[in-house]
Design a protein around this motif. Structure first.
Motif, PDB file in Angstrom:
ATOM      1  N   LEU A 117       1.010  -1.086   0.215  1.00 30.02           N
ATOM      2  CA  LEU A 117      -0.724  -0.010  -0.182  1.00 30.02           C
ATOM      3  C   LEU A 117       0.615   1.000   0.102  1.00 30.02           C
ATOM      4  O   LEU A 117       0.551   2.178  -0.769  1.00 30.02           O
ATOM      5  N   GLN A 118       1.549   1.080   0.735  1.00 24.96           N
ATOM      6  CA  GLN A 118       2.914   2.503   0.905  1.00 24.96           C
ATOM      7  C   GLN A 118       3.453   2.438  -0.398  1.00 24.96           C
ATOM      8  O   GLN A 118       3.157   3.709  -0.559  1.00 24.96           O
ATOM      9  N   ARG A 119       3.697   1.475  -1.634  1.00 27.43           N
ATOM     10  CA  ARG A 119       4.817   1.287  -2.527  1.00 27.43           C
ATOM     11  C   ARG A 119       3.709   2.170  -3.463  1.00 27.43           C
ATOM     12  O   ARG A 119       3.697   3.023  -4.745  1.00 27.43           O
ATOM     13  N   GLU A 120       2.328   1.913  -3.603  1.00 19.04           N
ATOM     14  CA  GLU A 120       1.246   2.057  -4.411  1.00 19.04           C
ATOM     15  C   GLU A 120       1.072   3.471  -4.569  1.00 19.04           C
ATOM     16  O   GLU A 120      -0.580   3.667  -4.606  1.00 19.04           O
ATOM     17  N   GLU A 121       1.405   3.819  -3.209  1.00 18.19           N
ATOM     18  CA  GLU A 121       0.793   5.167  -2.842  1.00 18.19           C
ATOM     19  C   GLU A 121      -0.404   5.378  -1.973  1.00 18.19           C
ATOM     20  O   GLU A 121      -1.493   6.740  -2.376  1.00 18.19           O
ATOM     21  N   ILE A 122      -1.338   4.368  -1.408  1.00 17.49           N
ATOM     22  CA  ILE A 122      -2.775   4.213  -0.821  1.00 17.49           C
ATOM     23  C   ILE A 122      -2.291   4.401   0.382  1.00 17.49           C
ATOM     24  O   ILE A 122      -1.946   3.501   0.942  1.00 17.49           O
ATOM     25  N   GLU A 123      -3.543   5.328   0.013  1.00 18.82           N
ATOM     26  CA  GLU A 123      -2.950   6.041   2.855  1.00 18.82           C
ATOM     27  C   GLU A 123      -3.765   4.810   3.176  1.00 18.82           C
ATOM     28  O   GLU A 123      -5.293   4.438   2.555  1.00 18.82           O
ATOM     29  N   THR A 124      -3.573   4.395   4.364  1.00 18.30           N
ATOM     30  CA  THR A 124      -4.055   3.193   4.769  1.00 18.30           C
ATOM     31  C   THR A 124      -4.033   3.791   6.349  1.00 18.30           C
ATOM     32  O   THR A 124      -3.232   4.223   6.974  1.00 18.30           O
ATOM     33  N   ILE A 125      -4.749   3.845   6.431  1.00 20.96           N
ATOM     34  CA  ILE A 125      -5.526   3.785   8.445  1.00 20.96           C
ATOM     35  C   ILE A 125      -5.956   2.834   8.476  1.00 20.96           C
ATOM     36  O   ILE A 125      -7.204   1.865   8.442  1.00 20.96           O
ATOM     37  N   GLU A 126      -6.283   2.621   9.886  1.00 19.76           N
ATOM     38  CA  GLU A 126      -5.985   1.414  10.524  1.00 19.76           C
ATOM     39  C   GLU A 126      -6.701   2.023  12.230  1.00 19.76           C
ATOM     40  O   GLU A 126      -5.926   2.336  12.890  1.00 19.76           O
ATOM     41  N   GLN A 127      -7.451   1.297  12.266  1.00 21.18           N
ATOM     42  CA  GLN A 127      -8.470   2.505  13.743  1.00 21.18           C
ATOM     43  C   GLN A 127      -9.317   1.014  14.395  1.00 21.18           C
ATOM     44  O   GLN A 127      -9.432   0.037  13.339  1.00 21.18           O
ATOM     45  N   PRO A 128      -9.572   0.950  15.838  1.00 18.93           N
ATOM     46  CA  PRO A 128     -10.365   0.700  16.253  1.00 18.93           C
ATOM     47  C   PRO A 128     -11.884   0.697  15.267  1.00 18.93           C
ATOM     48  O   PRO A 128     -12.025   1.441  14.668  1.00 18.93           O
ATOM     49  N   THR A 129     -12.850  -0.558  14.938  1.00 19.03           N
ATOM     50  CA  THR A 129     -13.807  -0.163  14.280  1.00 19.03           C
ATOM     51  C   THR A 129     -15.149   0.681  14.749  1.00 19.03           C
ATOM     52  O   THR A 129     -15.676   1.399  13.780  1.00 19.03           O
ATOM     53  N   ALA A 130     -14.721   0.996  15.938  1.00 18.76           N
ATOM     54  CA  ALA A 130     -16.137   2.388  16.603  1.00 18.76           C
ATOM     55  C   ALA A 130     -15.520   3.563  15.597  1.00 18.76           C
ATOM     56  O   ALA A 130     -16.022   4.520  14.758  1.00 18.76           O
ATOM     57  N   GLN A 131     -13.841   3.875  15.789  1.00 18.70           N
ATOM     58  CA  GLN A 131     -13.235   5.029  15.706  1.00 18.70           C
ATOM     59  C   GLN A 131     -13.595   4.912  13.688  1.00 18.70           C
ATOM     60  O   GLN A 131     -13.537   6.106  13.015  1.00 18.70           O
ATOM     61  N   ALA A 132     -12.833   3.525  13.310  1.00 22.63           N
ATOM     62  CA  ALA A 132     -12.783   3.537  11.739  1.00 22.63           C
ATOM     63  C   ALA A 132     -14.617   3.819  11.204  1.00 22.63           C
ATOM     64  O   ALA A 132     -14.501   4.532  10.226  1.00 22.63           O
ATOM     65  N   MET A 133     -15.696   3.591  11.669  1.00 23.74           N
ATOM     66  CA  MET A 133     -16.926   3.984  11.197  1.00 23.74           C
ATOM     67  C   MET A 133     -17.142   5.536  11.440  1.00 23.74           C
ATOM     68  O   MET A 133     -17.207   5.916   9.746  1.00 23.74           O
ATOM     69  N   GLU A 134     -16.173   6.570  12.090  1.00 27.44           N
ATOM     70  CA  GLU A 134     -16.529   7.777  11.443  1.00 27.44           C
ATOM     71  C   GLU A 134     -15.731   7.881  10.927  1.00 27.44           C
ATOM     72  O   GLU A 134     -15.835   9.286   9.728  1.00 27.44           O
ATOM     73  N   THR A 135     -14.866   7.859  10.792  1.00 26.17           N
ATOM     74  CA  THR A 135     -13.475   7.963   9.448  1.00 26.17           C
ATOM     75  C   THR A 135     -14.288   7.519   8.023  1.00 26.17           C
ATOM     76  O   THR A 135     -14.267   8.845   6.993  1.00 26.17           O
ATOM     77  N   ILE A 136     -14.872   6.419   8.256  1.00 26.07           N
ATOM     78  CA  ILE A 136     -15.685   6.459   6.928  1.00 26.07           C
ATOM     79  C   ILE A 136     -16.449   6.972   6.148  1.00 26.07           C
ATOM     80  O   ILE A 136     -16.316   7.387   5.408  1.00 26.07           O
ATOM     81  N   ASN A 137     -17.378   6.953   7.002  1.00 27.77           N
ATOM     82  CA  ASN A 137     -18.768   7.935   7.017  1.00 27.77           C
ATOM     83  C   ASN A 137     -18.096   9.549   6.083  1.00 27.77           C
ATOM     84  O   ASN A 137     -18.138  10.352   5.643  1.00 27.77           O
ATOM     85  N   SER A 138     -17.021   9.993   6.980  1.00 29.56           N
ATOM     86  CA  SER A 138     -16.618  11.338   6.752  1.00 29.56           C
ATOM     87  C   SER A 138     -15.774  11.448   5.101  1.00 29.56           C
ATOM     88  O   SER A 138     -15.797  12.267   4.985  1.00 29.56           O
ATOM     89  N   LEU A 139     -15.215  10.511   5.444  1.00 27.22           N
ATOM     90  CA  LEU A 139     -14.214  10.100   3.913  1.00 27.22           C
ATOM     91  C   LEU A 139     -15.596   9.710   2.921  1.00 27.22           C
ATOM     92  O   LEU A 139     -15.395  10.444   1.880  1.00 27.22           O
ATOM     93  N   LEU A 140     -16.410   8.910   3.030  1.00 28.97           N
ATOM     94  CA  LEU A 140     -17.874   8.794   2.180  1.00 28.97           C
ATOM     95  C   LEU A 140     -18.627  10.140   2.166  1.00 28.97           C
ATOM     96  O   LEU A 140     -18.317  10.958   0.224  1.00 28.97           O
ATOM     97  N   GLN A 141     -18.341  11.495   2.502  1.00 31.94           N
ATOM     98  CA  GLN A 141     -19.293  12.805   2.298  1.00 31.94           C
ATOM     99  C   GLN A 141     -18.140  13.731   1.718  1.00 31.94           C
ATOM    100  O   GLN A 141     -18.542  14.624   1.232  1.00 31.94           O
ATOM    101  N   SER A 142     -16.707  12.943   2.015  1.00 33.29           N
ATOM    102  CA  SER A 142     -15.595  13.944   0.655  1.00 33.29           C
ATOM    103  C   SER A 142     -15.386  13.526   0.138  1.00 33.29           C
ATOM    104  O   SER A 142     -15.318  14.488  -0.967  1.00 33.29           O
ATOM    105  N   GLY A 143     -15.945  12.447  -0.735  1.00 36.51           N
ATOM    106  CA  GLY A 143     -16.002  11.987  -1.941  1.00 36.51           C
ATOM    107  C   GLY A 143     -14.490  11.674  -2.611  1.00 36.51           C
ATOM    108  O   GLY A 143     -14.643  11.035  -4.055  1.00 36.51           O
ATOM    109  N   ARG A 144     -13.709  11.113  -1.371  1.00 38.86           N
ATOM    110  CA  ARG A 144     -12.665  11.028  -2.196  1.00 38.86           C
ATOM    111  C   ARG A 144     -13.203   9.568  -2.122  1.00 38.86           C
ATOM    112  O   ARG A 144     -13.609   8.693  -1.950  1.00 38.86           O
ATOM    113  N   ARG A 145     -12.295   9.082  -3.533  1.00 38.09           N
ATOM    114  CA  ARG A 145     -12.237   7.535  -2.933  1.00 38.09           C
ATOM    115  C   ARG A 145     -11.889   6.975  -2.054  1.00 38.09           C
ATOM    116  O   ARG A 145     -10.247   6.532  -2.347  1.00 38.09           O
ATOM    117  N   MET A 146     -12.292   5.413  -1.569  1.00 38.70           N
ATOM    118  CA  MET A 146     -12.370   4.484  -0.921  1.00 38.70           C
ATOM    119  C   MET A 146     -12.230   3.396  -0.468  1.00 38.70           C
ATOM    120  O   MET A 146     -13.470   3.142  -1.464  1.00 38.70           O
TER     121      MET A 146
END
Length: 114
Positions: free
Chosen positions: A77-106
């Motif tokens: 993922l680092q070689r392909e320059e794909i940002e990687t976020i590893e979080q406990p699932t409750a926190q990841a849920m908030e991050t995913i929702n935020s990324l979906l709202q931002s329109g980023r390809r995730m």
């Protein structure tokens, strides 16, 4: 698509309840995400996520965060320059929702239990 609720062993995404691990890619949920090595994510476990050419992949690592990325996954993922976020699932849920709202390809891989 938004995650509405996460509790140990259960997640609700757009009104649909899932009780097994899931992946999110291209605006849809792929249910029953089963990994080759249990709590370790290897490249074969995320090939479908990678085919979507995401800018970022979020990994919900479980309630206490016991799931782990294999070092080969992290290196790839680092070689392909794909940002990687590893979080406990409750926190990841908030991050995913935020990324979906931002329109980023995730994409996301979400572990629902430990």
């Amino acid at each position: 698509m938004f995650i509405e609720l996460y509790k140990f062993g259960r997640i609700v995404i757009q009104g649909q309840t899932y009780t097994r691990d899931v992946k999110i890619l291209e605006g849809r949920v792929v249910p029953h995400w089963w990994r080759e090595s249990g709590h370790r994510v290897v490249l074969g476990d995320i090939r479908d996520l990678l085919r979507t050419a995401p800018e970022v992949i979020v990994f919900g690592m479980g309630k206490p965060g016991l799931m782990r990325l294999d070092p080969d996954v992290r290196d790839y993922l680092q070689r392909e320059e794909i940002e990687t976020i590893e979080q406990p699932t409750a926190q990841a849920m908030e991050t995913i929702n935020s990324l979906l709202q931002s329109g980023r390809r995730m994409a996301a891989g979400i572990h629902l239990t430990c």
